[in-house]
Design an enzyme around this catalytic site. Structure first.
Site, PDB file in Angstrom:
ATOM      1  N   THR A 138       0.846  -1.186   0.000  1.00 36.88           N
ATOM      2  CA  THR A 138       0.000   0.000   0.000  1.00 36.88           C
ATOM      3  C   THR A 138       0.884   1.239   0.000  1.00 36.88           C
ATOM      4  OG1 THR A 138      -1.658   1.271   1.197  1.00 36.88           O
ATOM      5  CG2 THR A 138      -0.253  -0.143   2.534  1.00 36.88           C
ATOM      6  N   GLU A 170      -4.391  -2.920   5.159  1.00 35.40           N
ATOM      7  CA  GLU A 170      -3.867  -3.452   6.425  1.00 35.40           C
ATOM      8  C   GLU A 170      -4.900  -4.288   7.170  1.00 35.40           C
ATOM      9  OE1 GLU A 170      -3.419  -0.415   5.268  1.00 35.40           O
ATOM     10  OE2 GLU A 170      -1.461   0.429   5.824  1.00 35.40           O
ATOM     11  N   LYS A 230      -7.014  10.159  -2.413  1.00 39.29           N
ATOM     12  CA  LYS A 230      -7.485   8.935  -3.053  1.00 39.29           C
ATOM     13  C   LYS A 230      -8.284   9.285  -4.289  1.00 39.29           C
ATOM     14  CE  LYS A 230      -8.282   4.348  -1.603  1.00 39.29           C
ATOM     15  NZ  LYS A 230      -8.990   3.416  -0.751  1.00 39.29           N
ATOM     16  N   TRP A 259      -4.245   5.455  -4.479  1.00 42.75           N
ATOM     17  CA  TRP A 259      -3.578   6.455  -3.651  1.00 42.75           C
ATOM     18  C   TRP A 259      -2.634   7.371  -4.427  1.00 42.75           C
ATOM     19  CZ3 TRP A 259      -5.707   7.345   0.670  1.00 42.75           C
ATOM     20  CH2 TRP A 259      -6.196   6.331   1.475  1.00 42.75           C
TER      21      TRP A 259
HETATM   22  P1  ADP Z   1      -9.233  -0.151  -0.075  1.00 43.23           P
HETATM   23  O1  ADP Z   1      -9.090   0.812  -1.211  1.00 43.23           O
HETATM   24  O2  ADP Z   1      -9.363  -1.550  -0.508  1.00 43.23           O
HETATM   25  O3  ADP Z   1     -10.330   0.249   0.878  1.00 43.23           O
HETATM   26  P2  ADP Z   1      -6.746   0.978   0.919  1.00 43.23           P
HETATM   27  O4  ADP Z   1      -5.813   0.456   1.950  1.00 43.23           O
HETATM   28  O5  ADP Z   1      -6.193   1.304  -0.416  1.00 43.23           O
HETATM   29  O6  ADP Z   1      -7.889  -0.112   0.800  1.00 43.23           O
HETATM   30  O7  ADP Z   1      -7.507   2.267   1.440  1.00 43.23           O
HETATM   31  C1  ADP Z   1      -8.031   2.336   2.734  1.00 43.23           C
HETATM   32  C2  ADP Z   1      -8.489   3.741   3.015  1.00 43.23           C
HETATM   33  O8  ADP Z   1      -9.453   4.147   2.043  1.00 43.23           O
HETATM   34  C3  ADP Z   1      -9.184   3.914   4.338  1.00 43.23           C
HETATM   35  O9  ADP Z   1      -8.270   4.070   5.404  1.00 43.23           O
HETATM   36  C4  ADP Z   1     -10.012   5.179   4.074  1.00 43.23           C
HETATM   37  O10 ADP Z   1      -9.223   6.349   4.180  1.00 43.23           O
HETATM   38  C5  ADP Z   1     -10.407   5.011   2.630  1.00 43.23           C
HETATM   39  N1  ADP Z   1     -11.721   4.344   2.546  1.00 43.23           N
HETATM   40  C6  ADP Z   1     -11.987   3.050   2.308  1.00 43.23           C
HETATM   41  N2  ADP Z   1     -13.313   2.824   2.280  1.00 43.23           N
HETATM   42  C7  ADP Z   1     -13.909   4.004   2.522  1.00 43.23           C
HETATM   43  C8  ADP Z   1     -15.273   4.440   2.652  1.00 43.23           C
HETATM   44  N3  ADP Z   1     -16.296   3.615   2.502  1.00 43.23           N
HETATM   45  N4  ADP Z   1     -15.496   5.739   2.933  1.00 43.23           N
HETATM   46  C9  ADP Z   1     -14.474   6.609   3.084  1.00 43.23           C
HETATM   47  N5  ADP Z   1     -13.182   6.268   2.968  1.00 43.23           N
HETATM   48  C10 ADP Z   1     -12.890   4.980   2.702  1.00 43.23           C
END
Ligand code: ADP
Length: 542
Positions: A186, A331, A439, A444
């Site tokens: 990540t 994570e 994001k 990211w």
């Molecule tokens: P993924 O994209 O699979 O959720 P990542 O580790 O790339 O996993 O991203 C995680 C982060 O994405 C979270 O810590 C949060 O900041 C953001 N995120 C994930 N799901 C949501 C959601 N439903 N609403 C807002 N932010 C989210």
């Protein structure tokens, strides 16, 4: 006194064994890079994953050696999921959207031995292979007839020839369920990318919890379309939950546009689909333009970024599709919360129910959450107090790969970098992000990386990168710049300076020149203040 139950480790091989034995005819349908629709089933996936395992044995790969993939969602990728992990090796899903330099860094850090890639990524592999110092074998996910004669990649072989020479029988080894099964890097936080290293145990427990009725509610009667890539935290664990439930699996391959996704949903009677808001945005606009309707889709899980209210309304009111808002992290394997309703919500009026649905949801069994203030004191679950969100559980990391004992945990809890409220019913809602990242379309962008590139330009004295709301991509980066005295730097000059230094989609959308960037007492840039100052700013329309 110990219980007297059979002591069987929770291993990924048991998933494919179960599905081929109990749901062998259940289909796995893939739109391929080749352009056609391919049909397989769990029996065939099982047989071919055994060929993968045999092929890795022949290559001399040891227990825990890493096998990397650069691949879309498809049946061959699924075979690697089971063949690599099932035989005790570690599946490393590389993210093809990253800049080639980042891919090289990650592959070398993971010490990948084998790289299996879809032909769409041949140019990336051609650009990186000589710098990936640990990869000994390159396998193109195609048949021998599609292998280019002069790829320039030493020893390149086709997947079909590679596994085709192997028997379809294999005795899956038994080993400690805490052994590593897969890994995912990540770039969510600053600095070099970090890897979550999942175990067989964590993966199985996560798949079980994810399939439950109040999570993703998956069953043998479902036809499931994971649009979320298999290189993003194992497609949110869906391939494993699918094998556990025996549902039909439908893979979109590289075609993620609204038309292709709609056609696949209709032709394969998809009942449940999973993806980030950006993908659903494209699907909804295709449907609205064409006046289309769904004949089979019942539920979608939307996560990765906050789901906009209009999307929940459109799916529900126009198409009768239930939206499950979910939240998680690399994570966390990744599922943390899913927003399913409780009995007490069933009689709420539409507005009140929407308020609940917009929350990121309640914790799955296995994920404990808390919110804390700046002094580390726990805050009440009243839906109002907000603070840093911490989590713990058996599928949450305790350390990053090669972390050498350095733990990111705070008193045993993993700090998520998200800021949230939790209400009395346990529904968590994200209000902000404390980590310095943006994001965009589910991927990211590190603000620090964007700033560092700007700072390398001789005309820049100071640079701050912040995320701005964007209707399609959720957020896009802009860079706020203080020029050096006498510098003639222009917006275009700085934007072209980014080219080649980072992935194209990570280049900021705009440059805003200011006289000064607000600094705090310790000289740190105050981005919250900067955001306030720029509250009237609008992104340039592309
Ligand atoms: P993924 O994209 O699979 O959720 P990542 O580790 O790339 O996993 O991203 C995680 C982060 O994405 C979270 O810590 C949060 O900041 C953001 N995120 C994930 N799901 C949501 C959601 N439903 N609403 C807002 N932010 C989210």
């Amino acid at each position: 006194m110990l219980g007297l139950m059979q002591d069987q480790p929770l291993l990924i091989s048991t998933l494919i064994e179960f599905s081929q034995r109990h749901h062998g005819e259940s289909e796995v349908v893939s739109r391929r890079v080749e352009g056609d629709i391919h049909r397989s089933n769990y029996k065939q996936i099982s047989a071919r994953s055994k060929q993968v395992a045999n092929a890795l044995d022949v290559m001399g790969l040891q227990f825990s050696d890493r096998v990397a993939t650069l691949a879309w969602n498809g049946y061959r990728h699924l075979e690697l999921y089971f063949g690599v992990s099932g035989s005790g090796r570690v599946l490393h899903t590389l993210n093809p959207r990253l800049h080639p330099d980042q891919i090289v860094w990650i592959a070398n850090h993971a010490e990948d031995q084998v790289l299996c890639f879809d032909m769409s990524f041949l140019p990336i592999v051609q650009a990186v292979h000589s710098r990936c110092t640990t990869i000994k074998h390159f396998v193109a996910l195609c048949d021998a007839s599609r292998l280019p004669a002069d790829s320039g990649i030493p020893g390149l072989q086709s997947y079909e020839a590679w596994i085709g020479a192997q028997p379809q029988t294999y005795s899956w080894p038994s080993f400690d369920e805490n052994s590593a099964s897969s890994m995912c890097y990540t770039s969510g936080t600053t600095g070099n990318p970090k890897a979550a290293l999942y175990s067989h145990r964590s993966t199985l427990l996560h798949a079980l919890a994810g399939a439950l009725p109040d999570s993703l509610n998956m069953s043998a009667r479902d036809s499931v379309l994971p649009v979320v890539p298999m290189f993003h935290v194992n497609a949110w664990g869906l391939p494993y939950s699918a094998a556990m439930t025996g549902c039909k699996l439908v893979f979109p391959g590289p075609a993620m546009d609204g038309k292709s996704i709609y056609e696949l949903i209709e032709s394969e009677s998809v009942s449940f689909a999973a993806g980030v808001p950006t993908v659903w945005q494209m699907l909804l606009s295709h449907m609205q333009t064409g006046g289309l309707h769904f004949s089979s889709l019942k539920r979608t899980v939307i996560g990765g970024s906050a789901c906009p209210p209009a999307m929940i309304t459109a799916f529900n009111d126009l198409y009768g599709v239930e939206v499950l808002h979910a939240w998680g992290m690399t994570e966390m394997s990744p599922l943390g919360t899913v927003c399913t309703l409780k009995n007490k919500h069933m009689d709420l009026d539409a507005d009140e129910m929407m308020k609940v649905r917009l929350k990121q949801g309640r914790g799955l069994y296995g994920v404990d959450m808390k919110i804390i203030d700046d002094n580390g004191a726990e805050l009440p679950w009243d839906g109002k107090a907000y603070g840093d969100l911490l989590v713990k559980g058996p599928w949450v990391i305790k350390e990053y790969f090669k972390g050498e004992g350095a733990s990111p945990l705070v008193d045993g809890w993993f700090p998520t970098g998200d800021v949230a409220t939790i209400d009395a019913d346990g529904y968590m809602q994200i209000t902000d992000r404390s980590k310095d990242v943006i994001k965009s379309g589910g991927e990211w962008i590190s603000s620090i990386d964007v700033e560092n590139i700007a700072m390398a330009h001789p005309g820049v004295a100071m640079a701050a990168c912040i995320g701005m709301k964007h209707p399609k991509w959720d957020e896009r980066p802009v860079v706020v710049v203080v020029k050096r005295p006498d510098s003639e730097l222009t917006r275009e000059g700085l934007l072209s300076f980014y080219e080649g230094k980072t992935a194209k989609w990570q280049i900021p959308d705009d440059v805003i020149f200011v006289d000064a960037i607000p600094l705090g007492g310790t000289g740190k840039m105050q981005k919250a203040k900067l955001r306030e100052i720029l509250s009237d700013y609008r992104l340039p329309v592309a």
